[in-house]
Design a protein around this motif. Structure first.
Motif: not given
Length: 143
Positions: A115-132
């Protein structure tokens, strides 16, 4: 853990529980594919945490959107064992790897699936460390 949880929810068709974990675009595609999936293929999507044999990152990308917001995407590849009742060959003449456990009296057949899963998260300073999860692929099963 995210892969195991999401794969089990997909297998159980509990797509409403994925809304917080999977992007809207990916969820739309999954809803179409899951609805047409035979039961044995759906069962094969589930990956128990202790059945994950190997993981590796396939691609890591950092990019900026049109508003200058920084994101990171990581493509993860998983190999896992699953005991679903799959044929030895999947259409397209693709061989499914099988592993036998036990002796002659207690043989148990498991398939080695990927299986292949691609995870993304915002990496701007102060952004929540939540992955989608932005992409989910289970080759030979969810196509």
């Amino acid at each position: 853990q995210a892969f195991s949880l999401v794969s089990k929810l997909l297998s159980q068709r509990k797509l409403d529980l994925l809304e917080e974990l999977v992007s809207e675009e990916a969820l739309k595609v999954l809803k179409e594919k899951i609805s047409m999936l035979p039961d044995n293929h759906r069962d094969a999507l589930a990956a128990e945490l202790d059945a994950i044999m190997y993981t590796t990152e396939g691609d890591v990308r950092i990019y900026y959107d049109d508003d200058g917001i920084k994101f990171v995407r990581i493509l993860m590849r998983f190999w896992y064992l699953n005991g679903a009742n799959l044929p030895d060959e999947i259409p397209g003449e693709t061989k499914v790897f099988q592993i036998m456990f036990g002796d002659e009296n207690t043989k148990e057949k498991k398939h080695l699936l990927t299986a292949n899963y691609e995870f993304q998260r915002e990496f701007t300073e102060g952004a929540k460390p939540d992955w989608t999860i932005t992409r989910i692929e289970h080759p030979k099963l969810l196509e």
